[in-house]
Scaffold this motif. Structure first.
Motif, mmCIF file in Angstrom:
data_model
loop_
_atom_site.group_PDB
_atom_site.id
_atom_site.type_symbol
_atom_site.label_atom_id
_atom_site.label_comp_id
_atom_site.label_asym_id
_atom_site.label_seq_id
_atom_site.Cartn_x
_atom_site.Cartn_y
_atom_site.Cartn_z
ATOM 1 N N GLN A 78 100.957 -63.288 9.448
ATOM 2 C CA GLN A 78 100.570 -62.814 7.836
ATOM 3 C C GLN A 78 101.291 -61.504 7.796
ATOM 4 O OE1 GLN A 78 97.686 -65.404 9.259
ATOM 5 N NE2 GLN A 78 97.096 -63.531 9.526
ATOM 6 N N VAL A 79 101.820 -61.338 6.765
ATOM 7 C CA VAL A 79 102.557 -59.992 6.673
ATOM 8 C C VAL A 79 102.084 -59.275 5.494
ATOM 9 C CG1 VAL A 79 104.766 -58.951 6.199
ATOM 10 C CG2 VAL A 79 104.491 -60.787 8.250
ATOM 11 N N VAL A 80 101.891 -58.096 5.395
ATOM 12 C CA VAL A 80 101.763 -57.010 4.322
ATOM 13 C C VAL A 80 103.330 -56.367 4.381
ATOM 14 C CG1 VAL A 80 100.726 -55.011 3.224
ATOM 15 C CG2 VAL A 80 99.396 -56.516 4.573
ATOM 16 N N ALA A 81 103.967 -56.615 3.299
ATOM 17 C CA ALA A 81 105.502 -56.061 3.557
ATOM 18 C C ALA A 81 105.312 -55.023 2.132
ATOM 19 C CB ALA A 81 106.551 -57.096 2.912
ATOM 20 N N ALA A 82 105.597 -53.927 2.498
ATOM 21 C CA ALA A 82 105.406 -52.680 1.661
ATOM 22 C C ALA A 82 106.635 -51.930 1.532
ATOM 23 C CB ALA A 82 104.393 -51.626 2.063
ATOM 24 N N ALA A 83 107.120 -51.602 0.278
ATOM 25 C CA ALA A 83 108.364 -50.605 0.099
ATOM 26 C C ALA A 83 108.296 -50.082 -1.278
ATOM 27 C CB ALA A 83 109.699 -51.779 0.057
ATOM 28 N N ARG A 84 109.092 -48.985 -1.466
ATOM 29 C CA ARG A 84 108.963 -48.279 -2.522
ATOM 30 C C ARG A 84 109.663 -49.037 -3.647
ATOM 31 N NH1 ARG A 84 112.781 -44.983 -5.006
ATOM 32 N NH2 ARG A 84 114.076 -45.378 -3.132
ATOM 33 N N ASP A 86 105.172 -45.823 -1.975
ATOM 34 C CA ASP A 86 106.050 -44.668 -1.589
ATOM 35 C C ASP A 86 105.159 -44.172 -0.603
ATOM 36 O OD1 ASP A 86 107.347 -42.205 -1.265
ATOM 37 O OD2 ASP A 86 107.037 -41.696 -3.523
ATOM 38 N N VAL A 87 105.622 -43.881 0.746
ATOM 39 C CA VAL A 87 104.881 -43.755 1.879
ATOM 40 C C VAL A 87 104.957 -42.037 1.914
ATOM 41 C CG1 VAL A 87 105.590 -45.450 3.340
ATOM 42 C CG2 VAL A 87 106.840 -43.425 3.300
ATOM 43 N N THR A 88 105.580 -41.451 0.956
ATOM 44 C CA THR A 88 105.211 -40.017 0.821
ATOM 45 C C THR A 88 104.010 -39.763 0.049
ATOM 46 O OG1 THR A 88 106.396 -39.609 -1.288
ATOM 47 C CG2 THR A 88 107.829 -39.483 0.941
ATOM 48 N N ARG A 93 100.329 -39.855 0.245
ATOM 49 C CA ARG A 93 99.232 -39.996 1.185
ATOM 50 C C ARG A 93 98.146 -40.909 0.658
ATOM 51 N NH1 ARG A 93 94.290 -38.037 3.261
ATOM 52 N NH2 ARG A 93 94.385 -37.951 5.813
ATOM 53 N N ALA A 94 97.748 -40.579 -0.643
ATOM 54 C CA ALA A 94 96.672 -41.455 -1.218
ATOM 55 C C ALA A 94 97.101 -42.847 -1.434
ATOM 56 C CB ALA A 94 96.261 -40.762 -2.654
ATOM 57 N N ALA A 95 98.271 -43.029 -2.205
ATOM 58 C CA ALA A 95 98.851 -44.515 -2.049
ATOM 59 C C ALA A 95 98.846 -45.185 -0.658
ATOM 60 C CB ALA A 95 100.176 -44.237 -2.912
ATOM 61 N N VAL A 96 99.222 -44.549 0.215
ATOM 62 C CA VAL A 96 99.308 -44.998 1.681
ATOM 63 C C VAL A 96 97.758 -45.734 1.944
ATOM 64 C CG1 VAL A 96 99.684 -44.644 4.141
ATOM 65 C CG2 VAL A 96 101.374 -43.956 2.475
ATOM 66 N N PHE A 97 97.045 -44.874 1.927
ATOM 67 C CA PHE A 97 95.666 -45.073 2.104
ATOM 68 C C PHE A 97 95.026 -46.522 1.232
ATOM 69 C CE2 PHE A 97 95.422 -41.443 4.767
ATOM 70 C CZ PHE A 97 94.416 -41.688 5.549
ATOM 71 N N ALA A 98 95.382 -46.356 -0.108
ATOM 72 C CA ALA A 98 94.938 -47.349 -0.896
ATOM 73 C C ALA A 98 95.627 -48.815 -0.570
ATOM 74 C CB ALA A 98 95.507 -47.146 -2.455
ATOM 75 N N ALA A 99 97.049 -48.782 -0.046
ATOM 76 C CA ALA A 99 97.972 -49.941 0.394
ATOM 77 C C ALA A 99 97.330 -50.508 1.435
ATOM 78 C CB ALA A 99 99.226 -49.404 0.499
ATOM 79 N N VAL A 100 96.802 -49.724 2.466
ATOM 80 C CA VAL A 100 96.066 -50.159 3.655
ATOM 81 C C VAL A 100 94.658 -50.727 3.323
ATOM 82 C CG1 VAL A 100 95.052 -49.586 5.956
ATOM 83 C CG2 VAL A 100 97.328 -48.653 5.331
ATOM 84 N N ASP A 101 94.120 -50.307 2.572
ATOM 85 C CA ASP A 101 92.795 -50.954 2.205
ATOM 86 C C ASP A 101 92.803 -52.167 1.426
ATOM 87 O OD1 ASP A 101 91.290 -48.713 2.954
ATOM 88 O OD2 ASP A 101 91.033 -47.700 0.872
ATOM 89 N N ALA A 102 93.772 -52.217 0.702
ATOM 90 C CA ALA A 102 94.473 -53.571 -0.001
ATOM 91 C C ALA A 102 94.749 -54.635 1.059
ATOM 92 C CB ALA A 102 95.622 -53.425 -1.071
ATOM 93 N N TRP A 135 101.175 -40.347 7.665
ATOM 94 C CA TRP A 135 100.071 -40.952 6.672
ATOM 95 C C TRP A 135 99.802 -42.486 6.825
ATOM 96 C CZ3 TRP A 135 99.381 -36.490 6.335
ATOM 97 C CH2 TRP A 135 100.196 -35.495 5.518
ATOM 98 N N VAL A 136 100.676 -43.310 7.204
ATOM 99 C CA VAL A 136 100.401 -44.752 7.478
ATOM 100 C C VAL A 136 99.452 -44.660 9.041
ATOM 101 C CG1 VAL A 136 101.274 -46.769 8.282
ATOM 102 C CG2 VAL A 136 102.251 -45.489 6.535
ATOM 103 N N CYS A 137 99.909 -43.880 10.002
ATOM 104 C CA CYS A 137 99.043 -43.970 11.261
ATOM 105 C C CYS A 137 97.606 -43.608 10.846
ATOM 106 C CB CYS A 137 99.654 -42.852 12.198
ATOM 107 S SG CYS A 137 101.366 -43.568 12.967
ATOM 108 N N GLN A 138 97.505 -42.570 9.987
ATOM 109 C CA GLN A 138 96.205 -41.995 9.810
ATOM 110 C C GLN A 138 95.364 -43.117 8.996
ATOM 111 O OE1 GLN A 138 96.690 -38.165 7.709
ATOM 112 N NE2 GLN A 138 96.640 -37.046 9.491
#
Length: 286
Positions: A35-41, A62-64, A66-75, A119-122
């Motif tokens: 399975q893959v979560v493919a993320a990109a701007r 957009d990995v810059t 931070r809030a969007a990164v956390f939301a993407a990981v939650d998704a 941010w992704v690591c966190q």
């Protein structure tokens, strides 16, 4: 080295996955049944065909942010329930002499290549630590081996990424989470065609002309598919390395740079050792 058993699919979270190396990594993982979560701007529907079904989740990210990164990981967790392999591939390249960079241009380079990965690591680490497993792969660069004219800020971003990652690897090891920095050589991606350029200063015209002459002689880059095959071998390993070089050119360059540094250190050994002589802390007696 091991190969995942049939039915033991894993879930990947890959940034910068719409093109270049990131897309090659995503396709390779999907083709083996993961399975893959493919993320990109900029994620477009045509970046992937529809044959992967519900094993693929595409996210605009957009990995810059931070809030969007956390939301993407939650998704990603909500969709697949777990993450096994995280590939920080999103990156940009700014070309120019260090003196030419504006503050905005310099910070933008670090925002994506360093802070985006941070941010992704966190965001993923609470999930990986809770499961006491996982593998974070930081896509670094040949530019992390040394600075080169016109790539100073790009090298700075990759040096910073590796300094952060080396410390992080030791911090997360007790939780069973692994980390590898991958240092690729040249691949046929749009990194160079999409890079931003500084406003050139006349003082560097001759150096820039020499660099253009060297580039005109050409370097033969490789297919991203080969990097993807190497990545699969890496994540299948029970004992992955902290760093992995990709390509003969970057392999040879790494050894050449290391040998030159060691020769310089040895030549200045007397000065280095003379600069240290332990004494009691100031203000103490005895």
């Amino acid at each position: 080295m091991r190969t995942p058993a049939t039915g033991s699919s894993r879930t990947w979270f890959i940034t910068g996955a719409s093109r270049g190396l990131g897309r090659a990594f995503a396709v390779a993982a999907l083709e083996r049944g993961d399975q893959v979560v493919a993320a990109a701007r900029t994620m477009r529907a045509q970046d992937f065909d529809g044959r992967y079904g519900d094993r693929l989740l595409t996210l605009t990210l957009d990995v810059t942010d931070r809030a969007a990164v956390f939301a993407a990981v939650d998704a990603a967790i909500q969709r697949f329930g777990r993450l096994d392999i995280v590939v920080n591939n999103a990156g940009t390249m700014s070309s120019g002499m260090v003196e030419e960079f504006t503050e905005t241009e310099a910070r933008a380079q670090l925002d994506v290549n360093l802070f985006g990965a941070m941010w992704v690591c966190q965001a993923v680490l609470p999930h990986l630590r809770a499961r006491r497993s996982g593998h974070i792969v930081q896509i670094s660069s040949i530019a992390a081996l040394g600075g080169f004219p016109s790539t100073g800020m790009y090298s700075a971003s990759k040096f910073a990424l590796e300094g952060m990652s080396e410390a992080l690897a030791m911090e997360i090891a007790p939780f069973g989470v692994k980390l590898t920095m991958v240092q690729p050589g040249g691949y046929w991606t749009d990194l160079y065609s999409s890079m931003t350029m500084t406003s050139p200063m006349e003082e560097y015209a001759s150096l820039r002309a020499e660099l253009e002459r060297q580039w005109a002689e050409g370097s033969i880059d490789s297919e991203p598919r080969l990097a993807a095959e190497a990545l699969l071998t890496l994540v299948d390993s029970d004992d992955p390395p902290l760093r992995l070089l990709l390509g003969s050119m970057v392999y040879d360059l790494a050894f050449d740079i290391s040998r030159r540094r060691m020769r310089t250190w040895a030549a200045w050994e007397q000065v280095s050792r003379a600069a240290e002589h332990a004494v009691p802390a100031p203000g103490t007696t005895g």
